[in-house]
Design an enzyme around this catalytic site. Structure first.
Site, PDB file in Angstrom:
ATOM      1  N   ASP A 173       0.845  -1.198   0.000  1.00  0.00           N
ATOM      2  CA  ASP A 173       0.000   0.000   0.000  1.00  0.00           C
ATOM      3  C   ASP A 173       0.885   1.255   0.000  1.00  0.00           C
ATOM      4  O   ASP A 173       0.640   2.217  -0.738  1.00  0.00           O
ATOM      5  CB  ASP A 173      -0.892  -0.026   1.256  1.00  0.00           C
ATOM      6  N   HIS A 256      -4.332   2.568  -7.243  1.00  0.00           N
ATOM      7  CA  HIS A 256      -5.495   2.210  -6.426  1.00  0.00           C
ATOM      8  C   HIS A 256      -6.734   1.922  -7.278  1.00  0.00           C
ATOM      9  O   HIS A 256      -7.582   1.119  -6.885  1.00  0.00           O
ATOM     10  CB  HIS A 256      -5.790   3.285  -5.371  1.00  0.00           C
ATOM     11  N   HIS A 259      -6.334  -1.566  -8.274  1.00  0.00           N
ATOM     12  CA  HIS A 259      -6.734  -2.396  -7.120  1.00  0.00           C
ATOM     13  C   HIS A 259      -8.248  -2.568  -7.087  1.00  0.00           C
ATOM     14  O   HIS A 259      -8.754  -3.680  -6.918  1.00  0.00           O
ATOM     15  CB  HIS A 259      -6.269  -1.760  -5.796  1.00  0.00           C
ATOM     16  N   HIS A 273      -5.404  -5.916   0.564  1.00  0.00           N
ATOM     17  CA  HIS A 273      -5.456  -4.634  -0.151  1.00  0.00           C
ATOM     18  C   HIS A 273      -4.071  -4.259  -0.700  1.00  0.00           C
ATOM     19  O   HIS A 273      -3.903  -4.015  -1.891  1.00  0.00           O
ATOM     20  CB  HIS A 273      -5.979  -3.563   0.817  1.00  0.00           C
TER      21      HIS A 273
END
Ligand SMILES: [Zn+2]
Length: 371
Positions: A173, A256, A259, A273
């Site tokens: 992340d 992101h 993702h 995540h």
């Protein structure tokens, strides 16, 4: 456009920091009753310390066991418990989804929130937003709040005792933060608070990346040995504080969004995540046409700490064309942060970049077999 920088009111980190929770809350004027939203392992591990520290501070509290997903249904359950109790503060203790739920419920109840991450597995704890998922685990929406947490308290002893894979996921992340921040800063894109980025936020995002490269491998060894070291302290700060401030006050971009696209594939659901964001970062580098040296640095880091760099490593050894299409469509949905890239991005470009990133990762693995 105004420049906006936001952060929690206080950030406290260190070995056995949980023992100071009551005193830290008291110093900030946060009294009870407190509703603690806790994951099961956080509750098992910390119940005794809470009794002692909150008891000493005179803060009455109740514990709500987390239901497992930060969904509309779970947020409503926590709000009901808080209302029944007359809670004046919500304390989240656990992983990213527990904290996301605690923030959402606190906002719904109109009370302050304290976040006590027991994992350094994402950069959610410092932010004033939650990622809402469906009960089935698919990304649904970002929800934004007026205020950041009043207190973020990180107990590095607890983090050192968590599975190493979670710390590594947090590095995934955090790995995206500098690349997404840089894209947003260069493009003068609005950050998550609707303002321009500050030099402070950009510098913190860069420091986040530099800290990962410098301390990541040593921090993994520390948690594998279940010990707290200086490298682990710095790395936890990078995963939690630097990455959190960097993304929120500078902005997100393709990593992101990719993702979010990947969450539409059930095969990726067992993966964290940050693991999906790490692969999303590679996709962003492909989309942006970044130089070979950047790929070498990112792939070298990811491989050394154990982050996924291929589709197979995020559960997509088989990726049928229609599923790839769904992932790419979700990643490029209107309002997605992929549109913060300085060029127009469409689903076909993302689908190709996903396959190219996978090919790059596979080539890296082939050339450097694991010992
Ligand atoms: Zn993230």
């Amino acid at each position: 456009m105004l420049s906006v920088f936001c952060s929690p009111s206080r950030y406290t980190q260190g070995r056995n920091a949980t023992a100071s929770l009551g005193a830290e809350m008291g110093a900030l004027g946060l009294g009870g009753p407190a509703l603690i939203v806790a994951g099961s392992s956080a509750a098992a591990k910390l119940a005794g310390v809470w009794r002692e520290t909150l008891g000493k501070a005179g803060i009455a509290y109740a514990v709500h066991g987390f239901g497992g997903e930060c969904s509309h249904a779970e947020i409503a359950r926590v709000e009901r418990a808080g209302r029944a109790q007359g809670a004046r503060v919500v304390v989240g203790a656990g992983g990213g989804k527990v904290l996301d739920t605690a923030r959402a419920a606190a906002a719904g109840l109109g009370v302050p929130v304290v976040n006590c991450p027991t994992l350094a597995s994402s950069d959610a704890p410092c932010s004033a937003l939650s990622v809402i998922y469906t009960d089935g685990g698919e990304f649904q929406e970002y929800r934004f709040y007026g205020r950041n947490p009043d207190l973020v308290l990180v107990d590095t002893q607890v983090i050192a005792e968590a599975p190493p894979r979670l710390l590594v996921a947090g590095m995934g992340d955090a790995l995206a933060t500098w690349f997404e921040a840089r894209t947003c800063v260069d493009g003068r894109i609005k950050n998550m608070r609707g303002g321009a980025s500050t030099r402070s936020a950009a510098a913190l995002a860069r420091l986040c990346y530099d800290t990962l490269l410098a301390d990541g491998p040593a921090a993994v060894r520390a948690v594998e040995t279940r010990v707290v070291t200086s490298a682990l302290e710095r790395l936890v700060e990078a995963n939690t504080l630097l990455s959190g401030l960097g993304f929120e006050s500078s902005g997100l971009a393709a990593a992101h969004a990719v993702h979010n696209g990947l969450t539409t594939a059930p095969g990726t659901h067992p993966f964290f995540h940050g693991e999906k964001v790490a692969f999303g970062t590679l996709v962003q580098l492909v989309l942006e046409g970044q130089p070979r040296e950047t790929f070498a640095e990112v792939l070298g880091f990811a491989a050394e700490v154990g982050l996924p760099i291929t589709l197979a490593e995020i559960g997509l050894a088989e990726l049928p064309r229609d599923l790839l299409g769904r992932i790419a469509a979700r990643a490029t949905a209107p309002g997605e942060t992929i549109h913060n890239e300085p060029f127009e991005v469409d689903a076909a470009m993302v689908a190709d970049a996903v396959l190219a990133a996978d090919a790059t990762g596979r080539a890296w693995r082939r050339e450097r077999p694991q010992p």
